[in-house]
Design a protein around this motif. Structure first.
Motif, PDB file in Angstrom:
ATOM      1  N   GLY A 199       0.828  -1.202   0.000  1.00  0.00           N
ATOM      2  CA  GLY A 199       0.000   0.000   0.000  1.00  0.00           C
ATOM      3  C   GLY A 199       0.857   1.244   0.000  1.00  0.00           C
ATOM      4  O   GLY A 199       2.096   1.179   0.001  1.00  0.00           O
ATOM      5  N   LEU A 200       0.174   2.381   0.027  1.00  0.00           N
ATOM      6  CA  LEU A 200       0.859   3.672  -0.032  1.00  0.00           C
ATOM      7  C   LEU A 200       1.870   3.814   1.091  1.00  0.00           C
ATOM      8  O   LEU A 200       2.993   4.267   0.901  1.00  0.00           O
ATOM      9  N   ASN A 201       1.473   3.433   2.299  1.00  0.00           N
ATOM     10  CA  ASN A 201       2.337   3.502   3.473  1.00  0.00           C
ATOM     11  C   ASN A 201       1.721   2.640   4.563  1.00  0.00           C
ATOM     12  O   ASN A 201       0.577   2.176   4.434  1.00  0.00           O
ATOM     13  N   SER A 202       2.449   2.436   5.639  1.00  0.00           N
ATOM     14  CA  SER A 202       1.938   1.572   6.700  1.00  0.00           C
ATOM     15  C   SER A 202       0.736   2.184   7.401  1.00  0.00           C
ATOM     16  O   SER A 202      -0.170   1.463   7.835  1.00  0.00           O
ATOM     17  N   THR A 203       0.713   3.501   7.544  1.00  0.00           N
ATOM     18  CA  THR A 203      -0.412   4.147   8.232  1.00  0.00           C
ATOM     19  C   THR A 203      -1.724   3.863   7.519  1.00  0.00           C
ATOM     20  O   THR A 203      -2.721   3.490   8.161  1.00  0.00           O
ATOM     21  N   SER A 204      -1.763   4.027   6.209  1.00  0.00           N
ATOM     22  CA  SER A 204      -3.004   3.773   5.479  1.00  0.00           C
ATOM     23  C   SER A 204      -3.398   2.307   5.568  1.00  0.00           C
ATOM     24  O   SER A 204      -4.591   1.972   5.673  1.00  0.00           O
ATOM     25  N   LEU A 205      -2.413   1.411   5.559  1.00  0.00           N
ATOM     26  CA  LEU A 205      -2.715  -0.017   5.697  1.00  0.00           C
ATOM     27  C   LEU A 205      -3.264  -0.331   7.083  1.00  0.00           C
ATOM     28  O   LEU A 205      -4.164  -1.168   7.231  1.00  0.00           O
ATOM     29  N   MET A 206      -2.743   0.330   8.096  1.00  0.00           N
ATOM     30  CA  MET A 206      -3.248   0.118   9.455  1.00  0.00           C
ATOM     31  C   MET A 206      -4.713   0.527   9.568  1.00  0.00           C
ATOM     32  O   MET A 206      -5.529  -0.196  10.157  1.00  0.00           O
TER      33      MET A 206
ATOM     34  N   PHE B  99       3.406  -4.713  10.310  1.00  0.00           N
ATOM     35  CA  PHE B  99       3.535  -3.633   9.328  1.00  0.00           C
ATOM     36  C   PHE B  99       4.999  -3.211   9.192  1.00  0.00           C
ATOM     37  O   PHE B  99       5.737  -3.145  10.178  1.00  0.00           O
ATOM     38  N   ALA B 100       5.408  -2.908   7.956  1.00  0.00           N
ATOM     39  CA  ALA B 100       6.767  -2.438   7.686  1.00  0.00           C
ATOM     40  C   ALA B 100       6.733  -1.477   6.506  1.00  0.00           C
ATOM     41  O   ALA B 100       5.759  -1.451   5.741  1.00  0.00           O
ATOM     42  N   SER B 101       7.806  -0.702   6.368  1.00  0.00           N
ATOM     43  CA  SER B 101       7.904   0.271   5.280  1.00  0.00           C
ATOM     44  C   SER B 101       9.290   0.214   4.653  1.00  0.00           C
ATOM     45  O   SER B 101      10.298   0.153   5.369  1.00  0.00           O
TER      46      SER B 101
ATOM     47  N   LEU C  71       6.869   2.901   0.278  1.00  0.00           N
ATOM     48  CA  LEU C  71       6.028   1.732   0.052  1.00  0.00           C
ATOM     49  C   LEU C  71       5.781   1.068   1.393  1.00  0.00           C
ATOM     50  O   LEU C  71       6.726   0.725   2.102  1.00  0.00           O
ATOM     51  N   GLY C  72       4.493   0.904   1.751  1.00  0.00           N
ATOM     52  CA  GLY C  72       4.145   0.206   2.975  1.00  0.00           C
ATOM     53  C   GLY C  72       3.713  -1.214   2.668  1.00  0.00           C
ATOM     54  O   GLY C  72       3.299  -1.530   1.544  1.00  0.00           O
ATOM     55  N   MET C  73       3.831  -2.084   3.663  1.00  0.00           N
ATOM     56  CA  MET C  73       3.390  -3.462   3.482  1.00  0.00           C
ATOM     57  C   MET C  73       2.881  -4.019   4.797  1.00  0.00           C
ATOM     58  O   MET C  73       3.260  -3.558   5.877  1.00  0.00           O
ATOM     59  N   CYS C  74       2.005  -5.002   4.667  1.00  0.00           N
ATOM     60  CA  CYS C  74       1.440  -5.659   5.843  1.00  0.00           C
ATOM     61  C   CYS C  74       1.517  -7.163   5.660  1.00  0.00           C
ATOM     62  O   CYS C  74       1.117  -7.690   4.618  1.00  0.00           O
TER      63      CYS C  74
END
Length: 426
Positions: free
Chosen positions: A90-97, A220-222, A231-234
């Motif tokens: 995703g865009l970043n970890s915050t948005s994925l959270m 979560f990581a970036s 780039l964020g990922m979960c």
């Protein structure tokens, strides 16, 4: 084996790019994002310039993009220690959270509770807290210990009970650098059947994550924290990614893990992420890091483990140098562990005058900035730590070192700090 700091630094063009006044940069803002090696830049430009395509096309660019997505998931799996279909981007970890927390919260009921950590970045607090509030679920917090350097683990038995549905915590603090006792926290959650969410955005830069060993449900990581693009990922356990209902557009595919990726992804960022992982996989063995050689996932994971171990030993030395320098200056007030162990090379502090009044950290940060030195100031979204320390209105200073930070740069920082102390009589 000597740590090849000069060779490593040669791969980061930003480290050698002077400002208009001829001052070379000193990046001590690592926790806010790292600089990028040339190999990552080349791959991203190459993708955008030759193969830019949306996912699912059948022409050459589309086929390359499809392959790229699979390769990016494989790189993430090697980095986090999971299967490739257990990671979504995703865009970043915050948005994925925020996206994931809303889906998970739909499984909660009134009378349930979740337990959060006072040590966390607020992306991992507000996302879960807001979701709980919307479901009418109680929110509890693991408090900090007296000096704010760690969590108060003795409080866990009074917080986690049979109605606890989730325990969420940061692997490491992005302010004090302290690593949490993940095993104790996860064990408390598992004893009551609660799920576990870990924010590893800061911690994964300095400790190779193993989601199987951690036994977490989500992590979560970036990429941009250790040399990659934004780039964020979960990571999510496969059974959760299959059973939970994501917020998605109706025509989007239902297959895991793509069903969790909202909208068109940044494929150029995924290309850069692969190059970043390959760069890190070579750090342990080569004087000239570059694209990783081929091989199995196990082989790349093993190379990453060796690289992290090598970087860890180097960062211990950097941490000792920083801590010694801070101790030698009586006007400096350090927050967090006064030890190189159990922490990342991230240091929060303030400067106090002879009357014990905190000097304005924002003004100090600006002073360093005028000399092309990036020293952070503020709360860094870890508001509970600053509230606990009684400095929420004041803020603090933060320096954070990465694997390319040199001892010469630490000496330059302290020389400038002494200049500021002499100039301001602190």
């Amino acid at each position: 084996m000597t740590y090849p700091i000069d060779t490593i630094r040669s791969h980061f063009p930003a480290l050698h790019h002077a400002d208009a006044g001829g001052q070379l940069p000193l990046f001590l803002d690592g926790p806010g994002g790292s600089q990028v090696p040339q190999a990552v830049l080349d791959v991203m430009v190459g993708y955008l310039g030759r193969y830019n395509s949306n996912f699912g096309g059948y022409a050459d660019a589309g086929l390359r993009t499809s392959t790229l997505v699979g390769d990016a998931r494989a790189a993430a799996a090697d980095w986090l220690g999971c299967a490739a279909d257990e990671v979504f981007f995703g865009l970043n970890s915050t948005s994925l959270m925020f996206n994931l927390s809303r889906a998970v919260a739909r499984t909660w009921q009134a009378g349930d509770n979740i337990v959060l950590s006072r040590m966390d970045h607020f992306s991992h607090v507000s996302s879960w807290q807001r979701a709980a509030q919307e479901q009418g679920v109680a929110v509890r917090f693991v408090p900090l210990n007296a000096d704010g350097s760690d969590l108060d683990y003795a409080a866990l038995p009074g917080l986690v009970d049979g109605r606890t549905r989730l325990l969420a915590f940061a692997l490491a603090s992005n302010v004090t650098g302290s690593f949490a006792d993940a095993a104790t926290l996860v064990r408390a959650a598992r004893q009551v059947g609660a799920w576990v969410s870990i924010d590893a955005v800061h911690g994964a830069v300095h400790q190779l994550v193993d989601v199987r060993a951690l036994d977490c449900d989500f992590l979560f990581a970036s990429a941009y924290k250790l040399g990659g693009p934004h780039l964020g990922m979960c990571y999510g356990k496969r059974e959760h990614l299959q059973s939970l209902r994501p917020y998605k557009v109706e025509p989007a595919a239902e297959a895991v893990p793509g069903r969790w990726e909202q909208g068109t992804q940044s494929f150029e960022a995924q290309a850069g992420f692969i190059a970043m992982i390959d760069y890190w996989a070579q750090l342990a063995a080569l004087e000239q890091p570059g694209p990783a050689a081929g091989g199995s996932a196990a082989a790349r994971r093993a190379r990453l483990q060796a690289s992290y171990a090598r970087v860890h030993e180097y960062e211990l030395g950097i941490s000792r140098a920083v801590l010694q320098g801070l101790r030698q200056r009586p006007g400096v007030r350090l927050y967090g562990h006064d030890s190189a162990h159990g922490r990342s090379p991230t240091f929060a502090f303030n400067i106090v005058d002879g009357s014990g009044v905190i000097c304005d950290p924002y003004a100090i940060s600006q002073w360093f900035g005028q000399r092309n030195v990036a020293v952070g100031s503020g709360n860094f979204y870890a508001l509970d730590i600053l509230r606990h320390l009684g400095i929420a209105d004041t803020g603090l200073l933060r320096i954070g070192c990465l694997h390319y930070t040199s001892h010469a740069e630490i000496e330059r920082f302290f020389a400038l700090l002494d200049e500021w102390l002499a100039e301001h009589g602190a």
